[in-house]
Motif scaffolding. Structure first.
Motif, PDB file in Angstrom:
ATOM      1  N   THR A 115       0.824  -1.200   0.000  1.00  0.00           N
ATOM      2  CA  THR A 115       0.000   0.000   0.000  1.00  0.00           C
ATOM      3  C   THR A 115       0.862   1.256   0.000  1.00  0.00           C
ATOM      4  OG1 THR A 115      -1.790   1.148   1.171  1.00  0.00           O
ATOM      5  CG2 THR A 115      -0.128   0.076   2.520  1.00  0.00           C
ATOM      6  N   ASP A 132      -7.185  -0.878   9.191  1.00  0.00           N
ATOM      7  CA  ASP A 132      -7.968  -2.103   9.318  1.00  0.00           C
ATOM      8  C   ASP A 132      -7.374  -3.056  10.351  1.00  0.00           C
ATOM      9  OD1 ASP A 132     -10.032  -1.620   7.398  1.00  0.00           O
ATOM     10  OD2 ASP A 132      -8.551  -1.892   5.821  1.00  0.00           O
ATOM     11  N   ASP A 189      -9.480  -1.343  -0.201  1.00  0.00           N
ATOM     12  CA  ASP A 189      -8.894  -0.953   1.082  1.00  0.00           C
ATOM     13  C   ASP A 189      -7.490  -0.374   0.907  1.00  0.00           C
ATOM     14  OD1 ASP A 189     -11.169  -1.857   2.444  1.00  0.00           O
ATOM     15  OD2 ASP A 189     -10.377  -3.893   2.569  1.00  0.00           O
ATOM     16  N   ASN A 190      -7.224   0.237  -0.253  1.00  0.00           N
ATOM     17  CA  ASN A 190      -5.915   0.833  -0.562  1.00  0.00           C
ATOM     18  C   ASN A 190      -4.798  -0.199  -0.626  1.00  0.00           C
ATOM     19  OD1 ASN A 190      -7.286   3.222  -0.517  1.00  0.00           O
ATOM     20  ND2 ASN A 190      -6.342   4.020   1.330  1.00  0.00           N
TER      21      ASN A 190
END
Length: 261
Positions: A115, A132, A189-190
């Motif tokens: 990421t 997360d 979620d990137n």
């Protein structure tokens, strides 16, 4: 009439184009997001007369043939991996990458993801995680008695414990880079996953082996340009409308043919 089918492929392609543009606009404020660009290819051609075919016994040839295309298709949605603007956040666990590379994230199912989103937090045990709760590699635990955390440009994490004036080293953040970063698979979620097209992850530390440097207290914004996206959206809309006109025109021609007596 083939024009109906050809125009329908154009409308379908521009519909996908608008979907890509709308996703870019929707993610204008997504940290570390990399914009996508729709790329198209023409479909197969039917040759009614091939270029270079003989036109006489003396060897004369057709200089230009007759080829009618079958329309267009969406070939790829390439991800543009250019650097986004780096903005200050004044949060000590926010980290931006200036240059090449990705943060390495350990997923709960055992896979490794990557990421550009450096929005990090501490979990209940002090482990450095993303929003997360997924662990940032390697596992760095920040003690509960830490009063301040310092992250250097080369990824070294240090903490000041209680009122000590000398920091304690906690570990060094790893990064990964790829031969073809555009070949990474987006999973939301990137996060990105390695694929055969991206090549194997080359693991290293910030500031070395071609990796970018880290900036503590900053985040990288999406590399989406609102003006460019709006211009592309208008162009896609007009292309869609012109293909719809072709269908309307072909329908009128068929109607005129059907009314012949």
């Amino acid at each position: 009439m083939k024009a109906l089918y050809i125009a329908s492929t154009g409308m379908s392609a521009q519909e996908r184009n608008v979907e890509v543009i709308s996703n870019n606009i929707a993610n204008m404020r997504t940290t570390g997001y990399k914009r996508q660009r729709a790329e198209f290819q023409d479909l197969l051609y039917q040759a009614y007369r091939r270029a270079g075919s003989a036109t006489s016994d003396s060897g004369t040839q057709v200089p230009v043939g007759i080829e009618i295309g079958s329309g267009v298709k969406l070939a790829a949605t390439a991800r543009v991996m250019t650097q986004g603007n780096v903005v200050p956040t004044e949060k000590e666990l926010d980290i931006a990458i200036r240059g090449e590379g990705f943060f390495v994230v350990a997923l709960p199912d055992g896979r490794t993801a990557y990421t550009r989103d450096g929005t990090f937090e501490r979990d209940s045990t002090g482990l450095l995680v993303n929003v997360d709760g997924f662990q940032i590699e390697p596992g760095i635990i920040i003690p509960s008695e830490a009063t301040a955390v310092s992250i250097s440009r080369d990824g070294m994490v240090e903490a000041y414990l209680n009122n000590d004036s000398i920091p304690v080293q906690l570990g060094q953040i790893q990064m990964a880079r790829f031969v073809n970063k555009g070949g990474l698979e987006s999973i939301g979620d990137n996060l990105f996953l390695e694929t055969p097209a991206s090549g194997d992850a080359q693991i290293g530390f910030p500031g070395s082996q071609g990796m970018g440097a880290l900036l503590q207290g900053y985040l990288e914004n999406a590399n989406v340009n609102a003006v460019t996206e709006m211009a592309d959206l208008i162009a896609a809309q007009r292309a869609y409308e012109m293909n719809a006109r072709v269908i309307s025109g072909a329908d009128q021609m068929m109607q005129a043919t059907a009314q012949l007596r």
